[in-house]
Scaffold this motif. Structure first.
Motif, PDB file in Angstrom:
ATOM      1  N   GLU A  20       1.529  -5.657   8.124  1.00 42.72           N
ATOM      2  CA  GLU A  20       1.079  -5.323   6.762  1.00 42.72           C
ATOM      3  C   GLU A  20      -0.111  -4.366   6.799  1.00 42.72           C
ATOM      4  O   GLU A  20      -0.171  -3.405   6.025  1.00 42.72           O
ATOM      5  N   ARG A  46      -0.823  -2.231   9.211  1.00 38.81           N
ATOM      6  CA  ARG A  46      -0.306  -0.916   9.616  1.00 38.81           C
ATOM      7  C   ARG A  46       0.388  -0.226   8.450  1.00 38.81           C
ATOM      8  O   ARG A  46       0.211   0.981   8.232  1.00 38.81           O
ATOM      9  N   ASP A  47       1.179  -0.981   7.690  1.00 36.02           N
ATOM     10  CA  ASP A  47       1.888  -0.399   6.544  1.00 36.02           C
ATOM     11  C   ASP A  47       0.912   0.139   5.498  1.00 36.02           C
ATOM     12  O   ASP A  47       1.138   1.208   4.922  1.00 36.02           O
ATOM     13  N   LYS A  48      -0.171  -0.595   5.252  1.00 34.86           N
ATOM     14  CA  LYS A  48      -1.169  -0.131   4.280  1.00 34.86           C
ATOM     15  C   LYS A  48      -1.850   1.141   4.756  1.00 34.86           C
ATOM     16  O   LYS A  48      -2.097   2.061   3.963  1.00 34.86           O
ATOM     17  N   ASP A  58      -0.565   3.368   6.825  1.00 32.03           N
ATOM     18  CA  ASP A  58       0.433   4.435   6.726  1.00 32.03           C
ATOM     19  C   ASP A  58       0.592   4.892   5.275  1.00 32.03           C
ATOM     20  O   ASP A  58       0.691   6.098   5.007  1.00 32.03           O
TER      21      ASP A  58
END
Length: 141
Positions: free
Chosen positions: A104, A106-108, A110
């Motif tokens: 999560e 990493r996704d934020k 990105d």
């Protein structure tokens, strides 16, 4: 084409890269500090490990590692098992919850960066793609 010395380029790139990394961390860390996120990444990447090994890898004091691991345990991010080579110590491993939390984060990061990149021209994006390849090569050497 203007030629810049490597020292001058390093002087220009360093603060830009530092600010970008800081901004992405600020967007993504939630209720864990960047230091805690780094420690959790270490547990995921190198675990199972002892609290002393975590302290050494993160270059923090053993009591600090113990406090951080206590927080992780309270939140269900790690589990402890007895260290078979030293019954006085424990080994810590990341849980699936920790893996999901880091995904999560990493996704934020990105998403934040993608949002900023969406404002650029195709030519700027191509330049950054080339720069990314060059930076990857520099870091791999």
């Amino acid at each position: 084409m203007r030629t810049i010395s490597t020292t001058d380029l390093a002087h220009r790139l360093r603060p830009v890269l530092t600010r970008l990394a800081r901004r992405m961390r600020q967007e993504a860390t939630g209720d864990l500090t960047p230091t805690q996120i780094a420690a959790l990444v270490t547990v995921v990447r190198f675990g199972p490990l002892t609290p002393s090994e975590l302290a050494s890898r993160e270059r923090i004091q053993r009591p600090t590692a113990t406090r951080v691991l206590g927080l992780f345990e309270e939140r269900g991010l790690i589990e402890r098992t007895a260290d078979p080579s030293d019954r006085r110590s424990s080994l810590v491993s990341a849980t699936d919850r920790a893996e999901a939390l880091l995904a999560e984060v990493r996704d934020k990061k990105d998403a934040y960066l993608a949002q900023r990149l969406d404002t650029l021209t195709p030519a700027d994006l191509a330049t950054l793609e080339a720069a990314a390849e060059i930076l990857e090569r520099v870091l791999d050497e």
